[in-house]
Design a protein around this motif. Structure first.
Motif, PDB file in Angstrom:
ATOM      1  N   ASN A  20      -4.674  -7.796   6.874  1.00 11.78           N
ATOM      2  CA  ASN A  20      -4.163  -8.379   7.903  1.00 11.78           C
ATOM      3  C   ASN A  20      -2.852  -7.716   8.615  1.00 11.78           C
ATOM      4  O   ASN A  20      -2.488  -8.534   9.554  1.00 11.78           O
ATOM      5  N   ALA A  21      -2.391  -6.929   8.016  1.00 16.00           N
ATOM      6  CA  ALA A  21      -1.390  -6.423   8.444  1.00 16.00           C
ATOM      7  C   ALA A  21      -1.532  -5.108   9.238  1.00 16.00           C
ATOM      8  O   ALA A  21      -1.991  -4.258   8.847  1.00 16.00           O
ATOM      9  N   ASN A  22      -0.430  -4.843  10.415  1.00 15.91           N
ATOM     10  CA  ASN A  22      -0.433  -3.604  11.052  1.00 15.91           C
ATOM     11  C   ASN A  22       0.845  -2.900  11.021  1.00 15.91           C
ATOM     12  O   ASN A  22       1.878  -3.380  11.580  1.00 15.91           O
ATOM     13  N   PHE A  23       0.924  -2.064  10.075  1.00 17.47           N
ATOM     14  CA  PHE A  23       2.396  -1.271  10.038  1.00 17.47           C
ATOM     15  C   PHE A  23       2.029   0.049   9.705  1.00 17.47           C
ATOM     16  O   PHE A  23       3.073   0.795   9.594  1.00 17.47           O
ATOM     17  N   VAL A  24       1.133   0.703  10.029  1.00 18.48           N
ATOM     18  CA  VAL A  24       0.881   2.184  10.158  1.00 18.48           C
ATOM     19  C   VAL A  24       0.737   2.613  11.641  1.00 18.48           C
ATOM     20  O   VAL A  24      -0.037   2.197  12.304  1.00 18.48           O
ATOM     21  N   THR A  25       1.915   3.501  12.077  1.00 19.59           N
ATOM     22  CA  THR A  25       1.820   3.984  13.499  1.00 19.59           C
ATOM     23  C   THR A  25       1.255   5.236  13.496  1.00 19.59           C
ATOM     24  O   THR A  25       0.885   5.682  14.975  1.00 19.59           O
ATOM     25  N   ASP A  26       1.254   5.983  12.600  1.00 23.56           N
ATOM     26  CA  ASP A  26       0.691   7.354  12.615  1.00 23.56           C
ATOM     27  C   ASP A  26      -0.346   7.500  11.471  1.00 23.56           C
ATOM     28  O   ASP A  26       0.388   7.684  10.166  1.00 23.56           O
ATOM     29  N   THR A  27      -1.476   8.102  11.543  1.00 20.18           N
ATOM     30  CA  THR A  27      -2.272   8.176  10.173  1.00 20.18           C
ATOM     31  C   THR A  27      -2.357   9.658   9.701  1.00 20.18           C
ATOM     32  O   THR A  27      -2.911  10.015   8.888  1.00 20.18           O
ATOM     33  N   ARG A  28      -1.119  10.356  10.233  1.00 17.87           N
ATOM     34  CA  ARG A  28      -1.067  11.681   9.638  1.00 17.87           C
ATOM     35  C   ARG A  28       0.041  11.584   8.625  1.00 17.87           C
ATOM     36  O   ARG A  28       0.671  10.827   8.632  1.00 17.87           O
ATOM     37  N   GLY A  29      -0.273  12.653   7.616  1.00 15.36           N
ATOM     38  CA  GLY A  29       0.529  12.576   6.436  1.00 15.36           C
ATOM     39  C   GLY A  29      -0.094  12.444   5.085  1.00 15.36           C
ATOM     40  O   GLY A  29      -1.359  12.227   5.142  1.00 15.36           O
ATOM     41  N   LEU A  30       0.995  12.383   4.366  1.00 14.94           N
ATOM     42  CA  LEU A  30       0.323  12.315   2.725  1.00 14.94           C
ATOM     43  C   LEU A  30       0.285  10.570   2.726  1.00 14.94           C
ATOM     44  O   LEU A  30       1.381   9.850   2.475  1.00 14.94           O
ATOM     45  N   PHE A  31      -1.014  10.002   2.528  1.00 15.36           N
ATOM     46  CA  PHE A  31      -1.150   8.584   2.150  1.00 15.36           C
ATOM     47  C   PHE A  31      -1.575   8.529   0.519  1.00 15.36           C
ATOM     48  O   PHE A  31      -2.664   9.217   0.012  1.00 15.36           O
ATOM     49  N   HIS A  32      -0.721   7.823  -0.112  1.00 14.90           N
ATOM     50  CA  HIS A  32      -0.920   7.668  -1.549  1.00 14.90           C
ATOM     51  C   HIS A  32      -0.554   6.198  -1.676  1.00 14.90           C
ATOM     52  O   HIS A  32       0.167   5.646  -1.701  1.00 14.90           O
ATOM     53  N   VAL A  33      -1.897   5.783  -2.764  1.00  6.78           N
ATOM     54  CA  VAL A  33      -2.122   4.346  -3.169  1.00  6.78           C
ATOM     55  C   VAL A  33      -1.901   4.516  -4.725  1.00  6.78           C
ATOM     56  O   VAL A  33      -2.230   5.515  -5.499  1.00  6.78           O
ATOM     57  N   ASN A  34      -1.054   3.316  -5.138  1.00  6.10           N
ATOM     58  CA  ASN A  34      -0.294   3.466  -6.368  1.00  6.10           C
ATOM     59  C   ASN A  34      -0.446   1.992  -6.978  1.00  6.10           C
ATOM     60  O   ASN A  34      -0.181   1.104  -6.395  1.00  6.10           O
ATOM     61  N   ARG A  35      -0.998   2.003  -8.429  1.00  3.69           N
ATOM     62  CA  ARG A  35      -0.819   0.914  -9.153  1.00  3.69           C
ATOM     63  C   ARG A  35       0.352   0.870  -9.780  1.00  3.69           C
ATOM     64  O   ARG A  35       0.528   1.552 -10.861  1.00  3.69           O
ATOM     65  N   ASP A  36       1.077  -0.131  -9.213  1.00  2.76           N
ATOM     66  CA  ASP A  36       2.627  -0.228 -10.118  1.00  2.76           C
ATOM     67  C   ASP A  36       2.528  -0.767 -11.387  1.00  2.76           C
ATOM     68  O   ASP A  36       3.300  -0.474 -12.209  1.00  2.76           O
ATOM     69  N   SER A  37       1.609  -1.910 -11.358  1.00  2.43           N
ATOM     70  CA  SER A  37       1.637  -2.607 -12.398  1.00  2.43           C
ATOM     71  C   SER A  37       0.373  -3.424 -12.522  1.00  2.43           C
ATOM     72  O   SER A  37      -0.590  -3.214 -11.640  1.00  2.43           O
ATOM     73  N   LEU A  38       0.162  -4.371 -13.336  1.00  2.41           N
ATOM     74  CA  LEU A  38      -1.004  -5.040 -13.538  1.00  2.41           C
ATOM     75  C   LEU A  38      -1.114  -6.189 -12.257  1.00  2.41           C
ATOM     76  O   LEU A  38      -2.270  -6.462 -11.872  1.00  2.41           O
ATOM     77  N   THR A  39      -0.031  -6.161 -11.570  1.00  2.00           N
ATOM     78  CA  THR A  39      -0.303  -7.292 -10.433  1.00  2.00           C
ATOM     79  C   THR A  39       0.260  -6.787  -9.180  1.00  2.00           C
ATOM     80  O   THR A  39       0.161  -7.432  -7.923  1.00  2.00           O
ATOM     81  N   VAL A  40       0.711  -5.357  -9.198  1.00  2.00           N
ATOM     82  CA  VAL A  40       1.398  -4.871  -8.090  1.00  2.00           C
ATOM     83  C   VAL A  40       0.701  -3.515  -7.618  1.00  2.00           C
ATOM     84  O   VAL A  40       0.612  -2.673  -8.260  1.00  2.00           O
ATOM     85  N   THR A  41       0.279  -3.621  -6.337  1.00  2.14           N
ATOM     86  CA  THR A  41      -0.125  -2.271  -5.818  1.00  2.14           C
ATOM     87  C   THR A  41       0.598  -1.884  -4.632  1.00  2.14           C
ATOM     88  O   THR A  41       1.218  -2.469  -3.814  1.00  2.14           O
ATOM     89  N   ARG A  42       0.865  -0.324  -4.686  1.00  4.82           N
ATOM     90  CA  ARG A  42       1.638  -0.116  -3.511  1.00  4.82           C
ATOM     91  C   ARG A  42       1.075   1.115  -2.825  1.00  4.82           C
ATOM     92  O   ARG A  42       0.307   1.975  -3.383  1.00  4.82           O
ATOM     93  N   LEU A  43       1.550   1.149  -1.402  1.00  3.47           N
ATOM     94  CA  LEU A  43       0.893   2.243  -0.482  1.00  3.47           C
ATOM     95  C   LEU A  43       2.243   3.044  -0.034  1.00  3.47           C
ATOM     96  O   LEU A  43       3.211   2.654   0.566  1.00  3.47           O
ATOM     97  N   PHE A  44       2.095   4.364  -0.244  1.00  5.53           N
ATOM     98  CA  PHE A  44       3.231   5.290   0.143  1.00  5.53           C
ATOM     99  C   PHE A  44       2.767   5.995   1.368  1.00  5.53           C
ATOM    100  O   PHE A  44       1.252   6.478   1.573  1.00  5.53           O
TER     101      PHE A  44
END
Lengths: 271, 83
Positions: free
Chosen positions: A175-199
């Protein structure tokens, strides 16, 4: 620690940098038949930097996509054997190789042979890709999902403008619109059993609180997603790097991007 | 239209048209080292392959793909992330 100084430090510490190449870099260069001195130096610096940042051992697959041909781009820097077990990629459909990496078209994708079920856990996984294409459309940069849309995947910006990502969880945050440019290094990360992070480019741009799931038993594809054995969401664009491995800390993610961007800059294909 | 008649602009929007038998013959086969054919269906359920597969094919068993008729590519709608 950010900056390009790590490799310089290590080379200095090892004796002024006048010796041979790092053995892991040399193994890749030999396997992929990389003969260009600039490309060889870029690979060596990348390996030395990742080791200096203590990220090398957290990686299971690194795809530098250097050399310009399928027979060179297929190799995994971490284990440059020409086998499925070494996560050597195979290419399918419309794929073109050049000095800028891999360009996917129409029905193109790369199969990494890397199964989240066998190579990651509910709380320990990361993956990413370096895109040189700024494109808003319903495509996946990479992905492996089960029938319930759970797994490892990034949709950088669908036509509606939203971003979806997952690291051994249900695809989330659509539901969120927060990427303004799709170029670059996209990295998804499982921080913990409950948190996922996008870089993006080593900077955390989104977190989601979402529970982990059993990692899917479908190989991760680059340039599309593997949806329970069906290839979907083709990316019509250019990738210049890919990786799969363990969870990274915030500092490690920043350092990892620094190393990858230095690599791309040396090859004159940075974005 | 054939591959040799494509303009640069048309390369982005055309694909090679396969019969069902031709699709069965090439699916899962190499068109070049480390590179496999991946026939898919367009919005009209035609079996197609990309211009890249046709152009880059060096497998002597399948060089006939270079002579496939080309049609404008009309993709099936991409499934949303959750469907």
């Amino acid at each position: 620690m950010n900056g390009y100084g790590n490799s310089v430090f290590l080379r200095t510490a090892l004796g002024g940098g006048g010796g041979g190449l790092d053995p892991d870099a040399q193994a890749f260069i030999t396997a992929a038949a990389i003969t260009d001195p600039t490309q060889q130096a870029a690979i060596n610096t990348l390996v030395v930097d990742l080791k200096g940042y203590s990220v090398w051992t957290k990686m299971e697959a690194l795809y530098p996509m250097v050399g310009g041909t399928a027979s060179q781009h297929k190799f995994n820097l971490k284990n440059p054997l020409d086998t499925d077990g070494a996560f050597r990629m195979t290419f399918h459909g419309g794929v073109t190789h050049s000095s800028n990496g891999i360009t996917f078209a129409t029905n193109g994708y790369a199969d990494t042979k890397w199964l989240p079920s066998a190579n990651s856990t509910t709380s320990n996984v990361s993956g990413g890709a370096y895109s040189r294409t700024n494109l808003t459309a319903d495509y996946a940069l990479f992905g492996s999902l089960n029938l319930a849309f759970e797994g490892l995947c990034v949709f950088p910006k669908i036509a509606a403008g939203n971003t979806f990502f997952s690291a051994n969880n249900n695809l989330t945050d659509g539901n969120a619109n927060f990427v303004t440019d799709t170029r670059g290094l996209f990295h998804v990360n499982r921080d913990s059993l409950t948190v996922t992070r996008l870089f993006r480019n080593g900077t955390s741009i989104r977190t989601a609180t979402v529970g982990s799931i059993t990692p899917p038993a479908f190989a991760v594809f680059l340039g599309a997603r593997n949806y329970a054995g069906t290839t979907q969401s083709y990316f019509n664009g250019n990738l210049a790097f890919g990786f799969l491995g363990d969870t990274l800390t915030l500092t490690e993610a920043g350092n990892f991007y620094t190393a990858v961007q230095a690599f791309q800059t040396t090859l004159s294909r940075q974005v | 239209m054939k591959l040799t008649q494509l303009t640069t602009k048309q390369r982005l929007t055309y694909v090679g048209l396969l019969t069902e038998l031709q699709k069965d013959e090439i699916v899962g086969q190499l068109y070049a080292p480390d590179s496999y054919f991946n026939p898919i269906q367009d919005i009209n359920d035609n079996w197609i392959i990309s211009v890249e597969e046709m152009e880059q094919c060096v497998n002597p068993d399948y060089l006939w793909v270079k002579d496939l008729d080309l049609i404008p590519y009309e993709p099936k709608p991409t499934p949303p992330p959750f469907e």
